[in-house]
Design an enzyme around this catalytic site. Structure first.
Site, PDB file in Angstrom:
ATOM      1  N   ASP A 167       2.007 -24.295  18.789  1.00  0.00           N
ATOM      2  CA  ASP A 167       3.314 -24.822  18.353  1.00  0.00           C
ATOM      3  C   ASP A 167       4.129 -23.818  17.533  1.00  0.00           C
ATOM      4  OD1 ASP A 167       1.429 -25.060  16.377  1.00  0.00           O
ATOM      5  OD2 ASP A 167       1.874 -27.149  15.891  1.00  0.00           O
ATOM      6  N   THR A 215      -4.347 -23.163  22.211  1.00  0.00           N
ATOM      7  CA  THR A 215      -4.921 -23.396  20.888  1.00  0.00           C
ATOM      8  C   THR A 215      -6.260 -24.083  21.018  1.00  0.00           C
ATOM      9  OG1 THR A 215      -4.816 -24.605  18.813  1.00  0.00           O
ATOM     10  CG2 THR A 215      -3.464 -25.484  20.566  1.00  0.00           C
ATOM     11  N   ARG A 253      -7.411 -27.799  12.326  1.00  0.00           N
ATOM     12  CA  ARG A 253      -6.229 -28.036  11.480  1.00  0.00           C
ATOM     13  C   ARG A 253      -5.992 -29.530  11.259  1.00  0.00           C
ATOM     14  NH1 ARG A 253      -2.344 -23.386  12.404  1.00  0.00           N
ATOM     15  NH2 ARG A 253      -3.342 -22.459  10.622  1.00  0.00           N
ATOM     16  N   ASP A 270      -3.895 -29.527  20.027  1.00  0.00           N
ATOM     17  CA  ASP A 270      -2.995 -30.486  19.375  1.00  0.00           C
ATOM     18  C   ASP A 270      -1.539 -30.396  19.831  1.00  0.00           C
ATOM     19  OD1 ASP A 270      -2.424 -28.034  18.280  1.00  0.00           O
ATOM     20  OD2 ASP A 270      -2.548 -28.659  16.193  1.00  0.00           O
ATOM     21  N   ASP A 277      -7.285 -25.928  18.878  1.00  0.00           N
ATOM     22  CA  ASP A 277      -7.095 -27.218  18.199  1.00  0.00           C
ATOM     23  C   ASP A 277      -6.738 -28.341  19.181  1.00  0.00           C
ATOM     24  OD1 ASP A 277      -7.432 -25.631  15.980  1.00  0.00           O
ATOM     25  OD2 ASP A 277      -5.318 -25.624  15.409  1.00  0.00           O
ATOM     26  N   GLY A 331      -3.256 -17.843  16.256  1.00  0.00           N
ATOM     27  CA  GLY A 331      -4.698 -17.559  16.268  1.00  0.00           C
ATOM     28  C   GLY A 331      -5.152 -17.273  17.687  1.00  0.00           C
ATOM     29  N   ARG A 390       0.555 -13.925  13.288  1.00  0.00           N
ATOM     30  CA  ARG A 390       1.325 -15.130  12.986  1.00  0.00           C
ATOM     31  C   ARG A 390       2.654 -14.686  12.385  1.00  0.00           C
ATOM     32  NH1 ARG A 390      -2.200 -19.406  13.516  1.00  0.00           N
ATOM     33  NH2 ARG A 390      -4.373 -19.056  12.960  1.00  0.00           N
TER      34      ARG A 390
END
Ligand code: F6P
Length: 344
Positions: free
Chosen positions: A103, A125, A171, A129, A127, A10, A72
């Site tokens: 990741d 990201t 996510r 994460d 996110d 993304g 992706r």
């Protein structure tokens, strides 16, 4: 050296700033040549490239999205995919590749490194994460956008005596939700790290009403779930890395709140707004530090490594360690949020 670069997964604000920093330092200080692969790993499979030089990377620092486009594409799921990538590297006489991604993207870099490729990684990201780094670029911008939205929701919620549930991305990690919720002063924050306790949420909202506040704001992470249910998804389809499209938990939470409290409740899903537009100054700075450090790693011959932020310092770790585990929100922030709420 001849260095390839790609952006995968993304998109997020700051990708162009990384590209620009690596190219400027590489050309002006190391005498490097660059090529950009289009649309993430798909561009490597198809050998679809664009020139990356001082001209093509000029004026992009403040631009969202990515001049290299993204996708992706999971090379590991394509038969002969990894070998095809190695052939493309050879055909372009590449000495190294800088992969900018989260990741999923880094899992492909890692597989190629295991086959002898000279990849280095930059953690991207919204996110936030990825293990091993305190912050991924893009996160700060996403949180700023979401916090501004929560500020705006406050005034309309108050005007109508409503509860508004705001769904944010992230996510399986609640970093965007917890940070936005705390920064935006949400009355309840729901994250994937803790099953949703809808009774507690309703008690918090009722408490506010009983104490004179006739409106409330709830921030919920897209990956949050009820104790007996799975995550809310849009459709059945999984992406190439096996991820479901998370969406809709905000509406379910809103319906439950309205049913249990009788207060009029609406939901808003911020969706991709959180990923679009110009990066914050913090993200431009972090992305620039990452891009510059990535080209330094290439010249130090430290392949298979990912640039990371630890405290205030840029360091590097093995890509395989960064992708081993999703970094989730810890008790420190969960307790911080709880400490701001009344004891209901
Ligand atoms: O990983 C970044 C992210 O924005 C997640 O927060 C979200 O679940 C996902 O990507 C959305 O993916 P897509 O852009 O493919 O809909």
């Amino acid at each position: 050296m001849r260095v390839g670069m790609l952006t995968g997964g993304g998109d997020c604000p700051g990708l162009n700033a990384v590209i620009r920093a690596a190219v400027r330092k590489g050309i002006q200080h190391y005498g490097d040549e660059f090529i950009g692969f289009m649309e993430g790993w798909r561009g490597v499979l198809d050998n679809n490239t664009m020139p990356l030089d001082l001209k093509t990377t000029s004026g992009i620092l403040q631009l969202g999205g990515t001049i290299l486009r993204t996708s992706r594409t999971n090379v590991r799921k394509i038969e002969g995919g990894l070998e095809k990538c190695l052939e493309t590297f050879k055909a372009n006489k590449l000495d190294a590749l800088i992969a900018i991604g989260g990741d999923d993207t880094q899992s492909v870099s890692n597989a190629l490194v295991e086959k002898g490729a000279h990849c280095v990684g930059v953690p991207k990201t919204i996110d936030n994460d990825l293990s091993g780094t305190d912050v991924c670029f893009g996160f700060d911008t996403a949180v700023s956008i979401a916090t501004e939205a929560v500020d705006r929701l406050h005034s309309t919620a108050e005007a109508h005596n409503r509860v508004i549930v705001c769904e944010v991305m992230g996510r399986d990690a609640g970093w965007i939700a917890i940070t936005t919720g705390i920064a935006g002063g949400a009355d309840a924050i729901l994250v994937p790290e803790k099953p949703i306790d809808i009774e507690e949420v309703c008690k918090l909202i009722k408490y506010r009403h009983d104490h004179g506040k006739k409106f409330s704001i709830v921030v919920v992470a897209e990956g949050a779930k009820f104790p007996d249910g799975g995550q809310a998804t849009h459709g059945e389809k999984l992406d190439a890395f096996g991820h479901a499209r998370l969406s809709g938990i905000g509406q379910t939470v809103a319906e439950e709140i309205e049913k249990r409290t009788g207060y009029e409740t609406r939901s808003v899903n911020l969706g991709h707004t959180q990923r679009g537009g110009t990066p914050s100054a913090y993200d431009r700075m972090l992305a620039t530090r990452y891009g510059s450090a990535a080209i330094d790693l290439v010249h130090a011959g430290k392949f298979g490594r990912l640039v990371v932020l630890r405290g205030t310092e840029i360091q590097d770790i093995a890509i395989k360690d960064a992708i081993a585990k999703t970094r989730t929100v810890g008790d420190d922030l969960l307790n911080l949020a709880k400490g701001l709420q009344p004891m209901v």
